[in-house]
Design a protein around this motif. Sequence first.
Motif, short mmCIF file in Angstrom:
data_model
loop_
_atom_site.label_atom_id
_atom_site.label_comp_id
_atom_site.label_asym_id
_atom_site.label_seq_id
_atom_site.Cartn_x
_atom_site.Cartn_y
_atom_site.Cartn_z
N TYR A 227 -86.40 91.33 8.44
CA TYR A 227 -87.73 91.93 8.32
C TYR A 227 -87.62 93.46 8.36
CZ TYR A 227 -89.60 87.27 9.11
OH TYR A 227 -89.91 85.93 9.00
N ASP A 228 -88.69 94.10 7.83
CA ASP A 228 -88.76 95.56 7.87
C ASP A 228 -89.11 96.06 9.27
OD1 ASP A 228 -88.41 96.17 4.96
OD2 ASP A 228 -90.22 94.95 4.80
N TYR A 229 -89.91 95.27 9.99
CA TYR A 229 -90.35 95.65 11.33
C TYR A 229 -90.33 94.42 12.22
CZ TYR A 229 -92.33 99.29 8.33
OH TYR A 229 -92.50 100.26 7.39
N ILE A 230 -90.01 94.65 13.50
CA ILE A 230 -90.10 93.59 14.49
C ILE A 230 -90.90 94.10 15.68
CG2 ILE A 230 -88.81 92.23 16.20
CD1 ILE A 230 -86.57 91.95 14.20
N THR A 231 -91.81 93.27 16.16
CA THR A 231 -92.48 93.53 17.43
C THR A 231 -92.21 92.36 18.34
OG1 THR A 231 -94.53 92.59 16.53
CG2 THR A 231 -94.32 94.99 16.50
N SER A 232 -92.19 92.62 19.64
CA SER A 232 -92.00 91.56 20.62
C SER A 232 -92.64 92.04 21.92
CB SER A 232 -90.52 91.25 20.81
OG SER A 232 -90.33 90.10 21.60
N VAL A 233 -93.75 91.41 22.29
CA VAL A 233 -94.56 91.89 23.41
C VAL A 233 -94.55 90.85 24.52
CG1 VAL A 233 -96.84 92.71 24.11
CG2 VAL A 233 -96.02 93.13 21.77
#
Length: 389
Positions: A227-233
């Motif tokens: 992926y171009d971006y990863i978020t993980s909250v």
Amino acid sequence: MPNYKKLLSHAFDFPVTVKYWDGKSETYGEGTPKAEIDINKELSMTEIAKHATLTLGEAYMDGDIDIKGSIQQVVASAYRSTTSFMHDKSFLKFVPKQGHSEKENTKDIQSHYDIGNDFYKLWLDPTLTYSCAYFEHDDDTLEQAQLNKIHHILNKLKPNRGKTLLDIGSGWGTLLYIAAEEYGLHATGVTLSQEQYDYTKDQIKKRGLEDLVDVQLEDYRKIKVQYDYITSVGMFEHVGKDNLPGYFKKVNELLKPNAHALIHGITGQHNGPGVEPWLTKYIFPGGYIPSVSKNLDYMIEANLQIEDLEPLRRHYQKTLEIWDHNFNDVRDQVREMFDERFCRMWDLYLQAAAASFESGNIDVMQFLLTKSPSGEGLPMTREYMYEEK
């Protein structure tokens, strides 16, 4: 009760009155007591010595201990007192290894998040965001602060429309919807919670986002697409100590070249055990809170470059205080869903967590990471994170 006196006389940094099961009472500390602790049943000093927080937490759940006054203030005081039982590490020998198989991860996540959407809807804000909010203004509502947080995360990534984003541990999906609707991203979420998955699938359909948003009921370790971006909250706290290095290596693996990730999670301020026995038994099975320095080590070992690091400790304290207020406003409804013991457990969890942030025992951090040493695509300064979109 000399053992109790020894235990409690230095447990807090403000005066506390303790009422014992035999009718006797004693005030520890100088000045007007700020709280009263009623010990309604004699507790085993052996069990307290072995694992104090677990024994005392269970005693509170069972009504063997009552606290008159703020639980948050009492727990924060115990954390601040350097001679308190809260700093006793004797329970470490009872802590299991913190590795998780995919099956164990699924069981642990579902035990907390699959309590039921109806339960969480009672006291979370309308976005159903169950992580630290971001209060840009003192009068921000919880809902506004949660939306602030999501925009703050996405703005840090400086995303380009049409690109792809993976949200590891996507919760009830609000970040996915905003990423698609306001930032034009193709967003994919991954969760192990059946309740969250079903809710997100329903929201994707209701919002008409089928072409932009997808959610998978899957372990993040099985994802293969980059992926171009990863978020993980609020995710890495669940993977377990032994899996943390692999978690960050997987983030690296899932990022395209020169791509960026924003990882948001709770960290310990010290290199302590990272495990609180009561919390892991009753609230977050398998949970582990790594220190900031350990996380940085794991990120560097995974060949991730650290572009930015921001602490949000006071924001999480305020978030938890609002959650607990909301929870107690609907406590009668929660009691009908479960029972009084569950209510006491959840109230203790929310207030004790707020106390941990208040006392500086734990923090919450946002790590902006990239695979590229050049930081390609990001400005040289932080001003872009706060620009009006």
